[in-house]
Design an enzyme around this catalytic site. Structure first.
Site, PDB file in Angstrom:
ATOM      1  N   CYS A  91      47.874  44.307  22.267  1.00 21.42           N
ATOM      2  CA  CYS A  91      46.734  43.830  23.029  1.00 21.42           C
ATOM      3  C   CYS A  91      46.529  44.802  24.189  1.00 21.42           C
ATOM      4  O   CYS A  91      47.416  44.946  25.035  1.00 21.42           O
ATOM      5  CB  CYS A  91      46.994  42.412  23.532  1.00 21.42           C
ATOM      6  N   GLY A  92      45.373  45.471  24.182  1.00 21.61           N
ATOM      7  CA  GLY A  92      45.124  46.501  25.202  1.00 21.61           C
ATOM      8  C   GLY A  92      44.934  45.900  26.582  1.00 21.61           C
ATOM      9  O   GLY A  92      45.602  46.309  27.550  1.00 21.61           O
ATOM     10  N   HIS A  93      44.033  44.908  26.687  1.00 24.65           N
ATOM     11  CA  HIS A  93      43.812  44.326  28.019  1.00 24.65           C
ATOM     12  C   HIS A  93      45.094  43.651  28.489  1.00 24.65           C
ATOM     13  O   HIS A  93      45.437  43.683  29.668  1.00 24.65           O
ATOM     14  CB  HIS A  93      42.637  43.334  28.004  1.00 24.65           C
ATOM     15  N   HIS A 211      39.474  40.461  13.908  1.00 31.97           N
ATOM     16  CA  HIS A 211      38.645  40.811  15.070  1.00 31.97           C
ATOM     17  C   HIS A 211      37.347  41.442  14.555  1.00 31.97           C
ATOM     18  O   HIS A 211      37.396  42.366  13.741  1.00 31.97           O
ATOM     19  CB  HIS A 211      39.346  41.819  15.975  1.00 31.97           C
ATOM     20  N   ASP A 237      36.057  38.256  23.561  1.00 29.04           N
ATOM     21  CA  ASP A 237      36.796  39.037  24.552  1.00 29.04           C
ATOM     22  C   ASP A 237      35.867  39.305  25.732  1.00 29.04           C
ATOM     23  O   ASP A 237      34.785  39.868  25.567  1.00 29.04           O
ATOM     24  CB  ASP A 237      37.272  40.356  23.916  1.00 29.04           C
ATOM     25  N   CYS A 241      37.904  45.158  25.237  1.00 26.68           N
ATOM     26  CA  CYS A 241      38.921  45.063  24.186  1.00 26.68           C
ATOM     27  C   CYS A 241      39.621  46.415  23.955  1.00 26.68           C
ATOM     28  O   CYS A 241      39.037  47.336  23.374  1.00 26.68           O
ATOM     29  CB  CYS A 241      38.321  44.544  22.870  1.00 26.68           C
ATOM     30  N   GLY A 242      40.868  46.466  24.371  1.00 30.91           N
ATOM     31  CA  GLY A 242      41.610  47.730  24.277  1.00 30.91           C
ATOM     32  C   GLY A 242      41.866  48.163  22.851  1.00 30.91           C
ATOM     33  O   GLY A 242      41.683  49.341  22.497  1.00 30.91           O
ATOM     34  N   THR A 243      42.294  47.218  21.999  1.00 28.52           N
ATOM     35  CA  THR A 243      42.554  47.605  20.612  1.00 28.52           C
ATOM     36  C   THR A 243      41.227  47.853  19.871  1.00 28.52           C
ATOM     37  O   THR A 243      41.155  48.703  18.980  1.00 28.52           O
ATOM     38  CB  THR A 243      43.406  46.536  19.884  1.00 28.52           C
TER      39      THR A 243
HETATM   40  O1  PYC Z   1      42.320  44.145  24.649  1.00 29.24           O
HETATM   41  O2  PYC Z   1      43.220  44.603  22.712  1.00 29.24           O
HETATM   42  C1  PYC Z   1      42.684  43.841  23.484  1.00 29.24           C
HETATM   43  C2  PYC Z   1      42.455  42.451  23.055  1.00 29.24           C
HETATM   44  C3  PYC Z   1      42.694  41.911  21.822  1.00 29.24           C
HETATM   45  C4  PYC Z   1      42.321  40.560  21.891  1.00 29.24           C
HETATM   46  C5  PYC Z   1      41.863  40.316  23.162  1.00 29.24           C
HETATM   47  N1  PYC Z   1      41.950  41.481  23.860  1.00 29.24           N
END
Ligand code: PYC
Length: 315
Positions: A91-93, A211, A237, A241-243
């Site tokens: 999870c990036g965030h 996702h 999100d 979303c980092g990923t």
């Molecule tokens: O930031 O990767 C992310 C992420 C995945 C689901 C919610 N945020």
């Protein structure tokens, strides 16, 4: 007689998206890889996940994380992320939130810190300004221009890509990407999610694509693109979303539209921005994203054994 269990957590948000990091009171998962420990958490302690993130203590939007010992020797710490319906690879965030939380607790200083996750180790950099860069796991596009029949919407075409979670990425649609249209954005992306599942369209190894990410031109002149990302439990999100940004950059690289080191600024539905770029090494694409997280609460969750909703409300 009631038995009380206390869970200590720090809440933060990254670009608007909340993270609740459990720092004490999590179940003991034993040793092995983080993927093995995630499996143990899923099969033996799923009530813990639900108690931490679901109502009445949490909400559908919260991404939870639990700190654990790393297995990868490069790492100082490990983390397993989860949400209202299950578990995340990366999870990036959330990772930006973990680093900001460790800094808040005085456990780390600016510099590089490796973090172990169920899908591999990630390198993080805490900058003196408080911003955090996450260099993600190898990301790639698994399939291009995959058409699906989406009931009520017709044929939708998207790419399937891995950025630490599986994404279906759609550029062409008739949706308006702003907060006033969150309901129709959620309906559209949920219909895509269901269509993928019912048509048996998966990521590698039959992994579910949980996702959905759709794109439009940015509102801010400081950004290159705007997105809306639907998460596995139907919450959207709040961050870019980092990923999802990682998956997008892997697709852009595959299309020859993003070079190593070139900046990609991904705006989310709230207008907050992650700065991204990619490195290419060992024939793989490794995306980095940079953002800021802010601490919102230091909290002790109480699990009362006599509470009928002690394990949260599962929907
Ligand atoms: O930031 O990767 C992310 C992420 C995945 C689901 C919610 N945020």
């Amino acid at each position: 007689m009631s038995v009380l269990h206390r869970i200590q957590a720090i809440d933060s948000h990254t670009a608007g998206e909340p993270t609740r990091l459990v720092i004490a009171g999590a179940p003991e998962l034993g040793d092995g890889s983080l993927a093995e420990r995630l499996d143990r958490l899923r099969t033996q302690f799923d009530d813990f996940r639900s108690a931490v993130v679901n109502e009445p203590r949490g909400s559908d939007v919260i991404v939870g994380g639990m700190l654990c010992e790393p297995q990868d020797p490069r790492c100082d710490i490990g983390v397993i992320f989860f949400n209202n319906v299950g578990y995340l690879g990366m999870c990036g965030h959330g990772t930006i939130g973990v680093v900001a939380t460790l800094a808040w607790l005085g456990k780390i200083q600016p510099g590089e810190h490796w973090i172990d996750t169920p899908v591999g180790a990630v390198k993080t950099t805490l900058h003196p300004s408080g911003a955090v860069t996450v260099t993600n796991v190898r990301s790639y596009r698994a399939a291009q221009h995959v058409p699906i029949e989406v009931p009520g919407y017709g044929i939708v075409t998207g790419d399937i890509a891995w950025g630490g979670n599986w994404f279906y990425l759609v550029d062409h649609h008739n949706q308006q990407l702003d907060l006033q249209h969150v309901e129709s954005l959620t309906e559209f992306t949920w219909a895509i999610r269901q269509a993928l599942e019912s048509q048996g369209i998966c990521g590698d190894d039959g992994k579910i694509i949980d996702h959905i990410e759709i794109f439009a031109p940015p509102v801010s002149p400081q950004a290159d693109s705007r997105n809306f990302v639907l998460c596995p439990g139907k919450a959207y999100d709040r961050s870019p979303c980092g990923t999802g940004t990682s998956a997008k950059m892997a697709c852009l690289y595959a299309d020859g539209k993003l070079s190593p080191g070139e900046l990609w600024r991904q705006e989310g539905i709230l207008g907050s921005i992650f700065q991204g770029c990619i490195e290419v090494r060992d024939d793989g694409v490794y995306p980095s994203i940079t953002g800021n997280a802010y601490i919102t609460a230091e909290t002790t969750l109480i699990l009362d054994s006599t509470d009928p909703f002690v394990a949260g409300i599962r929907t």
